[in-house]
Design an enzyme around this catalytic site. Structure first.
Site, mmCIF file in Angstrom:
data_model
loop_
_atom_site.group_PDB
_atom_site.id
_atom_site.type_symbol
_atom_site.label_atom_id
_atom_site.label_comp_id
_atom_site.label_asym_id
_atom_site.label_seq_id
_atom_site.Cartn_x
_atom_site.Cartn_y
_atom_site.Cartn_z
ATOM 1 N N GLN A 49 24.027 1.877 1.937
ATOM 2 C CA GLN A 49 24.162 2.822 1.012
ATOM 3 C C GLN A 49 24.812 3.577 2.270
ATOM 4 O O GLN A 49 25.216 4.499 2.739
ATOM 5 C CB GLN A 49 23.239 3.753 0.563
ATOM 6 C CG GLN A 49 22.953 3.533 -0.850
ATOM 7 C CD GLN A 49 24.174 3.963 -2.007
ATOM 8 O OE1 GLN A 49 25.095 4.780 -1.261
ATOM 9 N NE2 GLN A 49 24.542 3.370 -3.245
ATOM 10 N N SER B 81 28.111 -4.431 0.899
ATOM 11 C CA SER B 81 28.975 -4.124 -0.183
ATOM 12 C C SER B 81 30.760 -3.430 0.408
ATOM 13 O O SER B 81 30.211 -2.035 0.106
ATOM 14 C CB SER B 81 28.371 -3.199 -1.398
ATOM 15 O OG SER B 81 29.104 -3.236 -2.391
ATOM 16 N N ALA B 82 31.412 -3.875 -0.340
ATOM 17 C CA ALA B 82 32.185 -3.927 -0.167
ATOM 18 C C ALA B 82 32.915 -2.092 -1.040
ATOM 19 O O ALA B 82 33.154 -1.101 -1.231
ATOM 20 C CB ALA B 82 33.655 -4.549 -0.219
ATOM 21 N N HIS B 83 32.376 -2.463 -2.123
ATOM 22 C CA HIS B 83 32.632 -0.673 -3.373
ATOM 23 C C HIS B 83 32.425 0.869 -2.581
ATOM 24 O O HIS B 83 32.279 1.807 -3.548
ATOM 25 C CB HIS B 83 32.311 -1.623 -4.638
ATOM 26 C CG HIS B 83 31.771 -1.543 -5.228
ATOM 27 N ND1 HIS B 83 31.007 -0.698 -5.221
ATOM 28 C CD2 HIS B 83 30.347 -2.092 -5.173
ATOM 29 C CE1 HIS B 83 29.905 -0.764 -6.092
ATOM 30 N NE2 HIS B 83 29.274 -2.015 -6.285
ATOM 31 N N CYS C 283 22.339 3.051 -11.736
ATOM 32 C CA CYS C 283 20.971 1.396 -12.606
ATOM 33 C C CYS C 283 20.529 1.815 -14.122
ATOM 34 O O CYS C 283 20.358 1.596 -14.567
ATOM 35 C CB CYS C 283 20.110 0.790 -11.568
ATOM 36 S SG CYS C 283 21.456 0.741 -10.201
HETATM 37 N N1 PLP Z 1 21.964 -2.075 -2.805
HETATM 38 C C1 PLP Z 1 21.693 -0.760 -2.661
HETATM 39 C C2 PLP Z 1 21.029 0.437 -1.720
HETATM 40 C C3 PLP Z 1 22.783 -0.118 -3.696
HETATM 41 O O1 PLP Z 1 22.823 0.943 -3.816
HETATM 42 C C4 PLP Z 1 23.510 -1.227 -4.227
HETATM 43 C C5 PLP Z 1 24.402 -0.699 -5.620
HETATM 44 O O2 PLP Z 1 23.578 0.246 -5.923
HETATM 45 C C6 PLP Z 1 22.958 -2.619 -4.070
HETATM 46 C C7 PLP Z 1 22.047 -2.279 -2.825
HETATM 47 C C8 PLP Z 1 23.885 -3.527 -4.912
HETATM 48 O O3 PLP Z 1 25.617 -3.591 -4.343
HETATM 49 P P1 PLP Z 1 26.254 -4.514 -5.198
HETATM 50 O O4 PLP Z 1 26.797 -3.478 -6.214
HETATM 51 O O5 PLP Z 1 27.515 -4.703 -4.101
HETATM 52 O O6 PLP Z 1 25.790 -5.817 -5.938
#
Ligand code: PLP
Length: 509
Positions: free
Chosen positions: A183, A203-205, A332
């Site tokens: 984040q 994470s790319a997205h 989530c």
């Molecule tokens: N770590 C954090 C703090 C996140 O907010 C997220 C996704 O919401 C992730 C890890 C997981 O990322 P990914 O969707 O690429 O698995």
């Protein structure tokens, strides 16, 4: 009053819109660079070169060396790989991992798994702003600690941790330091050298890149084991044919980071405007994010707010109906409606947690969108009847048409329906018939009205409003407008699953 339905995306911590340049690069890669990097011909060599240059760009954007980057499928995978690897490589006398209760589930669940395999996991408490309680951490970390794992920025409240300080403490005790930087990237400066971390995940997205691409940072010289076995890719550390177009999109998104960081001041102002506006609308609202309070560093874009007396799930439905995307606590936790462990950890009760919304902005958020959101929130918080909403045919898309909260009424003459197909799942009736069968309409749903050319539907909407119906909207331009603006949807769904309004009541559900 008539208001226009707008699209306001305020869920950027869940995922982000793909930046236009990222889309372009990905499309170009898919068209021109589809060779398998493991093969032995020119197309494959082009793909290898592409991967090399992407690795350099991603590494550079976080202050790492290219060889310190492992491309993965997502940050959840990176977190799992790094944690499992640390547990496997730790000497027997160092089998303790220290973490925090506000980590992402991909860390918490991986730790729970490792706990069952014999690793000792201890969680350091956080204060009511979500900051690690320093004295508690000092007393937990000792020479049995293999790893300290603390996220840089929290996805639900945006609180930032003192990662350099925590890393120093870990290293002084002979432990390694891992930080989930998912984040933080793109919202605040991230430099793995300055943070002092040994492992980190990305994470790319979350940075206007594609879903399906992540990275693990592993400091040079540190051992790491694969999580996915069965191939030599990524130096034997991540089997599976590389997703070249996603990785190209990831690198392009990293190139875009300086632009995102330059917008941080403007995003902060908008976030603060939203917070102040909410507080004015509902003085009892509790702002959970440390929004710029001195000594409480936080992300510029995140606003977690508890609305006492209001249910977050209901609020999300109401905002969604008005085109506003937000989430409850974190994405989530939304579908299960389980109280968020992060909010619990900062002292919220289960009830307060279920009354909490998370707004997360991006550089694409406009000031008018914040004003619109506050207007809609005012309607919600004051429990006012919604004014009739005008839906542009562009907005009559799958998410609106197939939303379980939407009840579609098609008020056309039978001969009009022969000329133009109607919306899917629509309940057919005429205005005259409708007037005498108001009991057929579900008052708790969002009623979307469509007619042939857009002239009768507003009249019907206002008529229903005068009869006490609340959530009413109509499609501007009617079926003709929908066909014109949504030709693909018209051909795919036009006239599907239509039901006569009256007959529906006659048949038991
Ligand atoms: N770590 C954090 C703090 C996140 O907010 C997220 C996704 O919401 C992730 C890890 C997981 O990322 P990914 O969707 O690429 O698995």
């Amino acid at each position: 009053m008539l208001i226009f339905r707008r699209k306001v995306y305020l869920d950027n911590n869940a995922t982000t819109m793909i930046a236009p340049d990222v889309c372009r690069i990905m499309e170009k890669t898919m068209r021109n660079c589809y060779g398998n990097p493991s093969s032995n011909y020119r197309d494959a060599r082009d793909a290898v070169m592409l991967l090399d240059s992407c690795r350099k760009i991603v590494a550079q954007s976080i202050g790492a060396l290219p060889e310190e980057i492992i491309f993965t499928g997502c940050a959840s995978e990176s977190n799992n790989q790094l944690l499992f690897s640390c547990a496997e490589n730790a000497p027997p006398e160092k089998n303790v991992i220290i973490s925090s209760p506000i980590e992402h589930p991909s860390v918490i669940k991986a730790l729970e798994f490792l706990q069952k395999q014999g690793t000792v996991v201890r969680y350091c408490p956080v204060d009511n702003r979500g900051r690690i309680v320093w004295d508690a951490l000092v007393s937990l970390v000792d020479n049995t600690t293999a790893l300290v794992c603390v996220m840089y920025a929290n996805n639900e409240t945006g609180v930032l941790q003192d990662i350099p300080g925590i890393a120093r403490l870990a290293h002084q005790n002979g432990a390694l330091m891992m930080s989930d930087c998912v984040q933080a990237l793109g919202k605040t400066a991230v430099n793995v050298q300055e943070l002092g971390v040994d492992f980190a995940s990305f994470s790319a997205h979350k940075i206007h890149g594609p879903k399906g691409a992540g990275a693990a940072f592993v400091r040079s010289g540190l051992p790491v084991v694969p999580f996915i076995h069965g191939g030599h890719q990524e130096n034997g550390l991540r089997a599976g044919t590389e997703s070249t177009h996603n990785i190209a999109g990831f690198a392009e998104a990293c190139r875009h980071i300086p632009q995102s960081l330059a917008a941080a001041g403007r995003i902060t102002r908008l976030r603060n405007e939203l917070a102040a506006g909410i507080q004015k609308l509902l003085p009892s609202a509790r702002i959970n994010s440390p929004c710029g309070a001195a000594g409480q560093p936080a992300l510029c874009n995140t606003l977690s707010v508890t609305f006492p007396g209001f249910d977050a799930a209901e609020a999300i439905g109401f905002l969604d109906y008005s085109g506003i995307c937000v989430s409850a606590g974190s994405a989530c936790n939304t579908s299960a409606n389980e109280p968020s462990p992060v909010l619990k950890a900062i002292g919220l009760s289960d009830e307060e947690s279920r009354q909490t919304l998370r707004f997360s902005l991006s550089e694409y958020t406009a000031s008018g969108q914040i004003a619109y959101t506050l207007n809609i929130l005012r309607d919600y918080l004051e429990r006012r009847a919604l004014p009739v909403t005008l839906v542009h045919p562009n907005q009559a898309d799958e998410s609106l048409l197939f939303n379980e909260h939407t009840f579609i009424v098609d008020v056309r003459f039978w001969y009009d329906r022969k000329i133009l197909k109607g919306l899917p799942r629509s309940h057919e009736t005429s205005f005259a018939e409708l007037r005498t069968h108001l009991d057929m309409l579900p008052r708790h749903k969002n009623i979307l009205i469509i007619c042939q050319g857009g002239t009768i539907s507003p009249i019907v909407a206002y008529f229903l409003r005068s009869k006490g119906f609340k959530n009413l909207s109509f499609v501007a331009g009617g079926a003709a407008g929908w066909k014109l603006f949504q030709p693909e949807l018209y051909n795919k769904y036009g006239g599907n699953d239509k039901q006569p309004l009256i007959k529906q009541k006659a048949e038991p559900a």
